[in-house]
Write an enzyme that holds these catalytic residues in place. Structure first.
Site, PDB file in Angstrom:
ATOM      1  N   GLY A 167       0.828  -1.118  -0.026  1.00 13.31           N
ATOM      2  CA  GLY A 167       0.111  -0.053   0.124  1.00 13.31           C
ATOM      3  C   GLY A 167       0.811   1.443   0.018  1.00 13.31           C
ATOM      4  N   GLN A 211       3.118   9.979   1.396  1.00 14.49           N
ATOM      5  CA  GLN A 211       4.308   9.258   1.577  1.00 14.49           C
ATOM      6  C   GLN A 211       5.261   9.702   0.475  1.00 14.49           C
ATOM      7  OE1 GLN A 211       2.435   5.145   2.353  1.00 14.49           O
ATOM      8  NE2 GLN A 211       4.200   5.046   3.613  1.00 14.49           N
ATOM      9  N   CYS A 227       5.741  -0.096   7.624  1.00 18.86           N
ATOM     10  CA  CYS A 227       5.363   0.911   7.025  1.00 18.86           C
ATOM     11  C   CYS A 227       6.568   1.448   6.211  1.00 18.86           C
ATOM     12  CB  CYS A 227       4.886   1.865   8.046  1.00 18.86           C
ATOM     13  SG  CYS A 227       4.601   3.688   7.016  1.00 18.86           S
ATOM     14  N   LEU A 228       6.511   1.555   5.014  1.00 16.94           N
ATOM     15  CA  LEU A 228       7.622   2.023   4.251  1.00 16.94           C
ATOM     16  C   LEU A 228       8.210   3.436   4.557  1.00 16.94           C
ATOM     17  CD1 LEU A 228       5.959   1.379   0.594  1.00 16.94           C
ATOM     18  CD2 LEU A 228       7.807  -0.007   1.720  1.00 16.94           C
ATOM     19  N   HIS A 232      -4.385   1.278   7.509  1.00 15.65           N
ATOM     20  CA  HIS A 232      -3.023   1.822   7.884  1.00 15.65           C
ATOM     21  C   HIS A 232      -3.123   3.007   6.661  1.00 15.65           C
ATOM     22  CE1 HIS A 232       1.292   0.944   7.829  1.00 15.65           C
ATOM     23  NE2 HIS A 232       1.258   1.815   6.895  1.00 15.65           N
ATOM     24  N   GLU A 233      -3.378   2.886   5.647  1.00 14.69           N
ATOM     25  CA  GLU A 233      -3.319   3.839   4.756  1.00 14.69           C
ATOM     26  C   GLU A 233      -4.166   5.178   5.015  1.00 14.69           C
ATOM     27  OE1 GLU A 233      -0.957   3.558   3.000  1.00 14.69           O
ATOM     28  OE2 GLU A 233      -0.730   1.210   2.742  1.00 14.69           O
ATOM     29  N   HIS A 286      -2.585   7.463   7.213  1.00 12.99           N
ATOM     30  CA  HIS A 286      -1.890   8.346   6.710  1.00 12.99           C
ATOM     31  C   HIS A 286      -2.245   9.713   6.272  1.00 12.99           C
ATOM     32  CE1 HIS A 286       2.216   5.989   6.604  1.00 12.99           C
ATOM     33  NE2 HIS A 286       1.704   5.192   5.830  1.00 12.99           N
TER      34      HIS A 286
HETATM   35  O1  GNR Z   1       3.988  -2.698   2.836  1.00 10.86           O
HETATM   36  C1  GNR Z   1       3.238  -2.355   3.739  1.00 10.86           C
HETATM   37  N1  GNR Z   1       2.691  -3.667   4.421  1.00 10.86           N
HETATM   38  C2  GNR Z   1       1.923  -3.669   5.454  1.00 10.86           C
HETATM   39  C3  GNR Z   1       1.732  -4.663   6.246  1.00 10.86           C
HETATM   40  C4  GNR Z   1       0.645  -4.875   7.125  1.00 10.86           C
HETATM   41  C5  GNR Z   1      -0.149  -3.707   7.545  1.00 10.86           C
HETATM   42  C6  GNR Z   1       0.031  -2.542   6.476  1.00 10.86           C
HETATM   43  C7  GNR Z   1       0.955  -2.629   5.613  1.00 10.86           C
HETATM   44  S1  GNR Z   1       1.234  -1.032   4.591  1.00 10.86           S
HETATM   45  C8  GNR Z   1       2.779  -1.211   4.054  1.00 10.86           C
HETATM   46  C9  GNR Z   1       3.148  -0.207   2.957  1.00 10.86           C
HETATM   47  C10 GNR Z   1       2.958   1.185   3.761  1.00 10.86           C
HETATM   48  O2  GNR Z   1       3.693   1.698   4.425  1.00 10.86           O
HETATM   49  N2  GNR Z   1       1.775   1.764   3.596  1.00 10.86           N
HETATM   50  O3  GNR Z   1       1.499   3.095   3.914  1.00 10.86           O
HETATM   51 NI    NI Z   2       2.685   3.185   5.712  1.00 10.73          NI
END
Ligand code: GNR
Ligand code: NI
Length: 183
Positions: free
Chosen positions: A46, A51, A107-108, A149-150, A153
């Protein structure tokens, strides 16, 4: 198409509240294509526009399922994955389940750090796609977790904000140490 730079914590831009998209334009569609390229390259499942420094309520997700003919015991590194790109513009959560699901999230923008996070297991969400068409659907599993999660952000929230202060500080210390050793 272009691979964009991914912003990492503690960059203050990650704390911005992203703005709703009024009209979906070709410029948005170009950004979305670049976001997919950036996400696949990272790799991640995601990516939110903030980001890559764009404070608009746009996110992309691709859980990349193993191909249907994949045997149960196949090596995850060599099997073929099928891309399932999904675009969410102006997403809203209309309903969330009482029951929670736990995922070991990463998270990246908090590279190489992972921690268990509890979130509603199922959600009902609405959003626009890249053509501007409206969608509404109930989601569960990793897709529900990843969308939450997204969407965090878009509101300036990182997965580490869901941890205890002790766990968050430990994880951020570990990240600093890793960066120092890599520098
Ligand atoms: O790559 C990602 N893996 C992930 C694993 C579990 C829950 C959420 C994520 S999102 C993350 C990529 C990212 O930072 N998206 O904002
Ligand atoms: Ni993230």
């Amino acid at each position: 198409m272009a691979i964009l730079d991914i912003i990492e914590t503690p960059d203050a831009r990650l704390r911005a509240i992203s703005k709703p998209v009024e009209v979906v334009t070709d410029a948005h569609r170009t950004l979305i294509a670049d976001m997919f390229e950036t996400m696949y390259d990272a790799p991640g499942i995601g990516l939110a526009a903030i980001q890559v420094g764009v404070p608009e309520r746009i996110l992309v997700i691709d859980l990349q399922r193993p191909a249907d003919d994949t045997p149960e015991d196949a090596d995850p590194k060599t099997i073929k994955y099928v891309r399932e790109p999904r675009v969410f513009i102006n997403p809203e959560i209309l309903w969330e389940s009482e029951d929670l699901a736990v995922y070991n999230e990463g998270c990246l923008s908090v590279p190489e750090m992972y921690a268990d996070v509890n979130r509603p297991a199922r959600i009902r969400a609405s959003w626009l796609d890249e053509t501007g068409a409206a969608h509404e659907q109930e989601l569960d599993g990793l897709l529900a977790t990843c969308l939450q999660h997204e969407m965090d952000h878009l509101n300036g929230v990182l997965f580490i904000d869901h941890l205890s202060r002790l766990k968050r500080d430990m994880l951020l210390k570990k990240l600093e140490k890793l960066r120092r050793s890599a520098a």
